[in-house]
Design an enzyme around this catalytic site. Sequence first.
Site, short mmCIF file in Angstrom:
data_model
loop_
_atom_site.label_atom_id
_atom_site.label_comp_id
_atom_site.label_asym_id
_atom_site.label_seq_id
_atom_site.Cartn_x
_atom_site.Cartn_y
_atom_site.Cartn_z
N VAL A 108 0.80 -1.23 0.00
CA VAL A 108 0.00 0.00 0.00
C VAL A 108 0.83 1.28 0.00
O VAL A 108 0.28 2.37 -0.17
CB VAL A 108 -0.96 0.05 1.21
CG1 VAL A 108 -2.02 -1.01 1.10
CG2 VAL A 108 -0.20 -0.07 2.52
N TYR A 109 2.13 1.17 0.18
CA TYR A 109 2.93 2.40 0.20
C TYR A 109 2.90 3.07 -1.18
O TYR A 109 3.42 2.52 -2.16
CB TYR A 109 4.38 2.11 0.60
CG TYR A 109 4.57 1.68 2.05
CD1 TYR A 109 3.54 1.79 2.98
CD2 TYR A 109 5.78 1.15 2.47
CE1 TYR A 109 3.72 1.40 4.30
CE2 TYR A 109 5.97 0.76 3.79
CZ TYR A 109 4.94 0.87 4.69
OH TYR A 109 5.12 0.47 6.00
N GLN A 110 2.27 4.21 -1.21
CA GLN A 110 2.14 5.02 -2.43
C GLN A 110 1.63 4.18 -3.60
O GLN A 110 2.18 4.20 -4.70
CB GLN A 110 3.47 5.70 -2.76
CG GLN A 110 3.97 6.66 -1.68
CD GLN A 110 2.95 7.71 -1.27
OE1 GLN A 110 2.24 7.55 -0.29
NE2 GLN A 110 2.84 8.78 -2.05
N GLY A 111 0.57 3.44 -3.33
CA GLY A 111 -0.11 2.72 -4.38
C GLY A 111 0.71 1.67 -5.09
O GLY A 111 0.47 1.36 -6.27
N GLY A 112 1.69 1.11 -4.40
CA GLY A 112 2.53 0.08 -4.99
C GLY A 112 3.81 0.60 -5.61
O GLY A 112 4.70 -0.17 -5.96
#
Length: 322
Positions: free
Chosen positions: A60-64
Amino acid sequence: MQYTRLGRTGLKVSRIGLGCMSYGTAAAGMHQWTLDEDAAAAFFRQAVELGVTFWDTANVYQGGTSEEFVGRAITRFSRREDIVLATKVSGKMHDGPGGSGLSRKAILEQLDASLRRLGTDYIDVYYIHRFDPQTPVEETMATLHTLVQAGKVRYLGASSMWAWQFAKLQHVAALHGWTPFAAMQDQYNILKREEERDMIPMCLDQGVGLTPYSPLAKGRAARPWGAQTARSSSDAVAQAFDRDVDQPVVDAIQRVAEARGVPMAQVALAWVLSRPAVSCPIVGATRTHHLQDAVGALGLDLTDTEIAELEAPYTPQDNYWW
């Protein structure tokens, strides 16, 4: 750099971990202060030069995009065999039934997506990012065990939950002969010591290694009270640390650091490193001195008097898992 084993496992990890939530496309996630790939490259290179081999990210960190940066950085600056790579599953990636949570469908879908973004065929430490109350623990643990058996995952970790929830997961794994968790990534720092009540004693008892996130309390333990940074002035999560009860602790860190002639970050991190069960604190780096200070903390042995001074002002609070 110093190295240790992750809990009671045979896995060797650097005593400092590189937190990769700081790297990713700002427009793709919840944080606007993250570094793009060109800017992040210097920190991946620095980590390799300093011997920081434990790299921690999440789907989930910055949308992958954090995973994408990490995967390319491993190829560019190191070898896959030399990096202990960790990522996570549970947070929302999309609205579909496999887009979040810890169901069999979600775990299998999200692991394959993480492997593609990271450009690898296995994860060293695979964390469940949070407890999923909507999925039976038997389903979650059985699925994770199959990933270990298949060689897609080497070790299992969990992150931020109540100790009774963690105990429930560990119990069902033991009951069925499935792979248990070897790591717990909880929030633990000199301002947030709530995990000392239940979670850390449990991890000590079961040989689970702590890989704490926010060991510098979102930077609050690394600078004098009231000082601001780009992140602290724009990040709603970091702003939750602006509590008056924490000021006496920050002031104590400043006093000890000034007496020692070292940065406050080194004192705060040396305290975390001295705590029982801690294997590898996860440090986010967006400036050159961040990793340098973190590695410097490995050589700072706090005296009993200094530890007492740092701990005395602490005020117990509610658990805070962000």
